[in-house]
Design an enzyme around this catalytic site. Structure first.
Site, PDB file in Angstrom:
ATOM      1  N   GLU A   1       0.835  -1.205   0.000  1.00  0.00           N
ATOM      2  CA  GLU A   1       0.000   0.000   0.000  1.00  0.00           C
ATOM      3  C   GLU A   1       0.867   1.252   0.000  1.00  0.00           C
ATOM      4  O   GLU A   1       0.580   2.225  -0.712  1.00  0.00           O
ATOM      5  CB  GLU A   1      -0.924  -0.010   1.221  1.00  0.00           C
ATOM      6  CG  GLU A   1      -1.980  -1.111   1.182  1.00  0.00           C
ATOM      7  CD  GLU A   1      -2.962  -1.013   2.325  1.00  0.00           C
ATOM      8  OE1 GLU A   1      -4.095  -0.565   2.084  1.00  0.00           O
ATOM      9  OE2 GLU A   1      -2.595  -1.382   3.457  1.00  0.00           O
TER      10      GLU A   1
ATOM     11  N   GLU B   1      -3.749 -10.121   3.769  1.00  0.00           N
ATOM     12  CA  GLU B   1      -4.873  -9.748   4.640  1.00  0.00           C
ATOM     13  C   GLU B   1      -6.041 -10.723   4.529  1.00  0.00           C
ATOM     14  O   GLU B   1      -6.729 -10.997   5.513  1.00  0.00           O
ATOM     15  CB  GLU B   1      -5.351  -8.323   4.297  1.00  0.00           C
ATOM     16  CG  GLU B   1      -4.407  -7.219   4.742  1.00  0.00           C
ATOM     17  CD  GLU B   1      -3.314  -6.917   3.738  1.00  0.00           C
ATOM     18  OE1 GLU B   1      -2.623  -5.904   3.902  1.00  0.00           O
ATOM     19  OE2 GLU B   1      -3.129  -7.708   2.781  1.00  0.00           O
TER      20      GLU B   1
END
Length: 257
Positions: free
Chosen positions: A111, A131
């Site tokens: 990210e 995730e």
């Protein structure tokens, strides 16, 4: 603004920002992400570009799971928005940011990398979004930025299956724009930053702030925004002097690579 896990130095007009938690594979905790935000908001005025890198064997292995704690929906929302605000200072900050990637670029590390303007990976780099297997969801802007690099289908695959991309495949699908031999990512990123720093500052600003917004606009609005930005950029004194130098034959011409 100071944080022991974030190292900062100036190399000429290039700001070098280094994640410095090698024992934790440069995992991102709240204090570190806020320190990164503060550093980008307080760059020296002479900074014209920045290089973001990681100390040790990895760029960034993502969220520091030791800080992961139970939050209610409201707390989780505000925590994610805090990360959004911090990484927005990377993407929409004062100078272009070139990421030097190596080792793990995982979860929150991906990210962070996706918020940078140019990504240089060496051959040790690997990318993942674990995730999905941990029962959580990206919260640092990855759901917006990463699909714009590789498409929603590829990101979905990464999160559903735990797929890991190596350096070569990551460059092929768009996670990095440059791929260099192992150990050479920082040098290449610094070289690119020095080249970027030579541009007219207003042009760099337009590329950072206007171009991604134009890309999201309907065509007719994008054309109008482009025209406005072109008019503003070419009106700057530095732009006028550069165009004059080109017309007088004093500027280098584009040559085949």
């Amino acid at each position: 603004m100071t944080n022991k896990d974030l190292h900062f130095e100036m190399r000429g007009d290039i700001a070098v920002i280094r994640l410095s938690r090698p024992a934790k594979r440069n995992a991102l905790g709240d204090a570190l992400i806020l320190a990164l935000r503060d550093q980008l908001e307080n760059l020296p005025t002479e900074a014209r570009a920045a290089v973001l890198c990681g100390e040790g064997e990895h760029f960034c292995a993502g969220l520091d799971l030791s800080e992961l704690k139970e939050r209610d929906a409201g707390q989780g929302l505000h925590h994610s928005r805090m990360w959004h605000a911090a990484l927005e200072r990377v993407q929409y900050g004062p100078v272009p940011v070139i990421a030097a990637l190596h080792g793990a670029v995982v979860g929150g590390g991906l990210e962070l990398a996706s918020a940078c303007h140019i990504r240089v990976a060496d051959e040790s780099t690997f990318y993942a979004l674990p995730e999905g297997s941990r029962g959580i969801f990206v919260g640092g802007g990855g759901a917006v930025r990463i699909p714009r690099l590789i498409g929603a289908a590829r990101m979905t695959d990464m999160m559903l299956t735990g797929r890991v991309y190596n350096a070569q495949d990551g460059e092929r699908i768009g996670l990095a724009q440059y791929l260099v031999p192992q150990g050479e990512a920082f040098d290449k990123a610094l070289e690119l930053a020095q080249r970027v720093a030579q541009n007219a500052p207003l042009t760099n600003y337009a590329l950072m702030h206007a171009l991604p917004r134009i890309a999201e606009q309907p065509a007719d609005q994008g054309f109008f925004t482009e025209a406005l930005m072109a008019a503003v950029a070419q009106s700057a004194p530095e732009a006028k002097s550069r165009v004059k130098a080109f017309l007088e034959g004093k500027a280098a011409k584009v040559k085949k690579a």
